[in-house]
Design an enzyme around this catalytic site. Structure first.
Site, PDB file in Angstrom:
ATOM      1  N   GLU A 429     -63.592  75.922  24.612  1.00 26.82           N
ATOM      2  CA  GLU A 429     -63.106  76.080  23.243  1.00 26.82           C
ATOM      3  C   GLU A 429     -63.941  77.138  22.519  1.00 26.82           C
ATOM      4  O   GLU A 429     -65.149  77.009  22.396  1.00 26.82           O
ATOM      5  CB  GLU A 429     -63.227  74.726  22.518  1.00 26.82           C
ATOM      6  CG  GLU A 429     -62.960  74.790  21.032  1.00 26.82           C
ATOM      7  CD  GLU A 429     -63.237  73.445  20.337  1.00 26.82           C
ATOM      8  OE1 GLU A 429     -63.652  72.487  21.020  1.00 26.82           O
ATOM      9  OE2 GLU A 429     -63.029  73.384  19.114  1.00 26.82           O
ATOM     10  N   ASP A 502     -65.650  70.827  22.011  1.00 26.99           N
ATOM     11  CA  ASP A 502     -66.635  70.153  21.161  1.00 26.99           C
ATOM     12  C   ASP A 502     -66.367  68.654  21.123  1.00 26.99           C
ATOM     13  O   ASP A 502     -65.229  68.217  21.239  1.00 26.99           O
ATOM     14  CB  ASP A 502     -66.557  70.691  19.721  1.00 26.99           C
ATOM     15  CG  ASP A 502     -67.046  72.135  19.640  1.00 26.99           C
ATOM     16  OD1 ASP A 502     -67.733  72.576  20.584  1.00 26.99           O
ATOM     17  OD2 ASP A 502     -66.721  72.807  18.648  1.00 26.99           O
ATOM     18  N   ASP A 504     -65.904  66.662  18.859  1.00 28.24           N
ATOM     19  CA  ASP A 504     -65.455  66.255  17.524  1.00 28.24           C
ATOM     20  C   ASP A 504     -63.926  66.140  17.528  1.00 28.24           C
ATOM     21  O   ASP A 504     -63.281  66.265  18.564  1.00 28.24           O
ATOM     22  CB  ASP A 504     -65.950  67.247  16.463  1.00 28.24           C
ATOM     23  CG  ASP A 504     -65.419  68.662  16.737  1.00 28.24           C
ATOM     24  OD1 ASP A 504     -64.529  68.824  17.599  1.00 28.24           O
ATOM     25  OD2 ASP A 504     -65.916  69.596  16.090  1.00 28.24           O
ATOM     26  N   ASP A 506     -61.532  68.070  16.333  1.00 29.03           N
ATOM     27  CA  ASP A 506     -60.803  69.263  16.769  1.00 29.03           C
ATOM     28  C   ASP A 506     -60.880  69.430  18.282  1.00 29.03           C
ATOM     29  O   ASP A 506     -59.901  69.782  18.931  1.00 29.03           O
ATOM     30  CB  ASP A 506     -61.375  70.518  16.098  1.00 29.03           C
ATOM     31  CG  ASP A 506     -60.775  70.730  14.716  1.00 29.03           C
ATOM     32  OD1 ASP A 506     -59.790  70.032  14.401  1.00 29.03           O
ATOM     33  OD2 ASP A 506     -61.292  71.582  13.968  1.00 29.03           O
TER      34      ASP A 506
END
Ligand code: 0RA
Length: 659
Positions: A429, A502, A504, A506
């Site tokens: 990403e 990541d 998280d 997203d």
């Protein structure tokens, strides 16, 4: 195995009753597939399938399976009760014969509507042979009978226990033999629930209950609509073309054909063909008959109604099956199961039966529901147009050389190894993490493909739009497998495709979008075990120059505890008023917000070095559930997605999603 030659003039009833149970204990795998988890649960199937047969025959209305606290399983029904009279071939009671003689197929004694799965359902004696103890109780005409076995050997004789105020029925309690099932003899409640839910769908009107005495969990199923309810269940969360489900149940000659169909607005086809309640995952003659009739009936209707113009081509089967959910259930006296996993129906006459039923009744359905018919045809016309557009888009992309393996995407930093088995593709990403990954990697075996921004949600896009998306085209080119009807797993350039995002929201979203793409369009890559999720660390703990990485809160706490213990052992004075981080001597504690915060070396150490990294292999354990979850997460019914995410907000982890 029986040594004697069997004269062809013998009929089935004579062949049935010739063998004892020794071969079952000698080679259990031959009878139940394996002696692991699957084989263990197959025992329940063997027993419960008989109860289902008794329900199909119209005699049993209730079936219960109880996992007992002492490790056994109790299976009971309220059918006629296995007969207790003398069996002409063995001189024993029919009950004892059924449980001690290995027979070739078919139910003893006959009577009623003779349908059994052929593969399953004749195996009570097999279960008996593989159990340390088995108890059978039968109630017939207010009399209770009981007989007990150990490893398939009768203990005592059939006992008549006297009058009982209860309906007829059969109860079998068995204890799997741990010397056979060496891996495990612990039953999985979830497996039982899943199996019985399906049996309940396939046998309308039967009341099925499951109890786990170990945990006091219980569940019950009753589906008035049978496979109609099943189709409804498969379409939960999808926008359906009409609530009015097509349903037909028809006897032809000595067989039954039952079909339920409902269209939804996705592009996915789910058709489950069953023969005598066995899922025939490899398809067979019933599926062939269904497909050809569906294509013909819809084309005929489209022509007749003018929705398909004279000069237009016929709709193809693929066009017609977009958004189709259907269950096909055939019941026949002598099913032939063929194919690699014996999951393909071979009986040739069944094709004709299913075609005949569909031709007649699905045509009626379209004529009687012109609005539904118009929508189904409209969907198929759209699919045909999209198919042509996709072909044009693909030809265009191919003409530019974009999809063939010869030209790799510019963003890809390929590895030097040419052996797919040794090669890995990291999908990373963001450009900044992509940069670190490129400098930190082992360039011999690790390739890096950075993805910018969000990947297209393929759950809501057709192939033509997908092929217009640069990130997706880059990925397809890098993988080397093509897509859709040009998909070819043999071109796969990396045997490990690792999604690195990541830790998280997203990041999880991007990972989910990628998994949706793989699940919907490159399913074989998922099934082959090639897709992985990288798990980057959440924390960096420093003690002067020493570094520790933690991949979860618990792991962080454990490291802190260990450091404190080590310092205590070394006699270092610890101030109990300090917080624990200080007690541990930690000079810096960093919470990583994204991969971008790691330099090349850290990324290698924590997430890419095969010696230290944590990878989660993405598996599809239950395709039906996964499909439902993808629909919820990626489909367009926002309320469902919200409810799902909120219900899992704390525990959202991918293993739990079954993907
Ligand atoms: C043979 C004949 C009859 C019933 C059954 C078998 C039977 C088997 C099982 C196994 C589990 N539950 C079952 N219920 C019934 C019918 C005999 C008659 O005519 O009454």
């Amino acid at each position: 195995m029986a040594k004697q030659k069997i004269d062809n003039s013998y009929d089935a009833s004579q062949i049935q009753v010739l063998e004892g149970l020794d071969p079952v204990r000698k080679r259990p795998g031959m009878y139940i597939g394996s002696t692991g988890y699957d084989g263990l649960h197959h025992l329940i199937k063997e027993i419960a399938d008989n109860c289902v047969d008794e329900a199909i025959a119209g005699f049993a209305t209730k079936i219960n399976v109880t996992i007992l606290a002492d490790g056994g399983v109790k299976v009971s029904d309220d059918g006629r009760g296995i007969p207790v009279d003398k069996h002409p071939k063995t001189g024993l009671s029919t009950l004892e014969t059924a449980l001690t003689v290995l027979h070739a197929g078919g139910k003893f004694g006959g009577g009623g509507y003779k349908v059994s799965s052929g593969l399953h359902g004749v195996g009570s004696s097999v279960v008996n042979a593989l159990s340390t103890k088995l108890i059978a109780e039968v109630v017939r005409d207010n009399q209770l009978y009981r007989i007990e076995f150990a490893q398939g050997v009768t203990q005592g004789t059939l006992q008549k226990l006297g009058k009982i105020d209860s309906v007829n029925g059969t109860t079998i309690i068995f204890y799997p033999d741990p010397t056979i099932f060496k891996e495990t003899v612990e039953f999985d409640y979830k497996w039982v629930v899943n199996y019985l839910r399906h049996q309940a769908y396939l046998t309308k009107g039967v009341y099925v209950s499951v109890v786990d005495e170990r945990t006091n969990e219980r569940e019950a199923f009753y589906f008035e609509g049978g496979i109609q309810s099943y189709v409804k269940h498969l379409n939960v969360g999808k926008e359906v073309v009409s609530e009015n489900i097509f349903y037909v149940e028809k006897q032809i000659e000595d067989s039954m054909v039952e079909i339920a169909v409902q269209y939804n607005d996705t592009y996915v086809e789910i058709v489950k063909p069953f023969a005598n309640n066995v899922l025939t995952a490899e398809g067979g003659t019933h599926l062939v008959g269904f497909r050809s009739a569906l294509t013909r009936v819809i084309n005929d209707y489209a022509r007749k109604s003018g929705l398909l113009k004279e000069k237009e081509d016929n709709l193809t089967g693929d066009d017609i099956r977009e958004g189709l959910t259907a269950i096909i259930l055939v019941k026949l006296p002598d099913p032939q199961f063929e194919g690699q996993t014996k999951a393909k129906l071979g009986n040739p006459e069944v094709r004709r039966y299913v075609e005949q039923v569909m031709n007649e009744y699905f045509s009626y359905y379209l004529d009687e529901n012109p609005n539904v018919a118009k929508q189904i045809v409209g969907k198929a016309l759209l699919a045909a147009r999209a198919r042509k557009a996709a072909r044009a888009a693909r030809d265009n992309v191919i003409r530019k050389g974009a999809l063939d393996g010869m030209s790799l995407p510019g963003k890809l930093a390929d590895c030097s190894s040419k052996s797919p088995a040794d090669s890995e593709l990291y999908i990373v990403e963001g450009d900044s993490a992509g940069g670190s990954a490129k400098s930190g990697r082992d360039s011999k075996t690790q390739a890096i493909l950075p993805l910018r921004g969000k990947v297209l949600n393929v759950e809501r896009a057709r192939l033509d739009r997908m092929l217009g998306n640069n990130e997706i085209v880059s990925l397809i080119r890098a993988m080397g497998v093509g897509i859709s009807d040009q998909f070819d797993i043999s071109g796969l350039r990396y045997h490990r495709i690792i999604i690195m995002t990541d830790a998280d929201v997203d990041g999880s979203h991007i990972a989910t979008l990628l998994m949706t793409l793989f699940f919907r369009y490159m399913r074989e890559v998922v099934d082959g075990g090639h897709i992985y999720l990288a798990k980057p660390p959440l924390f960096l703990l420093r003690v002067n120059t020493k570094k520790y990485y933690a991949y979860s809160d618990d792991e962080r706490d454990a490291i802190v505890d260990r450091l404190i213990a080590e310092r205590t052992e070394k006699g270092i004075k610890i101030d109990p008023n300090d917080d624990r981080t200080k007690q541990a001597g930690i000079t810096m504690l960093q919470r990583y917000k994204g991969l971008g915060e790691m330099d090349a070396e850290q990324l290698w150490d924590t997430t890419m070095n095969p010696e230290n990294r944590v990878l989660i292999q993405v598996r599809v354990e239950d395709a039906e559930r996964s499909d439902a979850i993808f629909t919820k997460l990626m489909g367009d019914q926002v309320d469902l997605r919200k409810a799902f995410i909120q219900s899992r907000a704390k525990s959202l982890n991918l293993e739990e999603l079954d993907v």
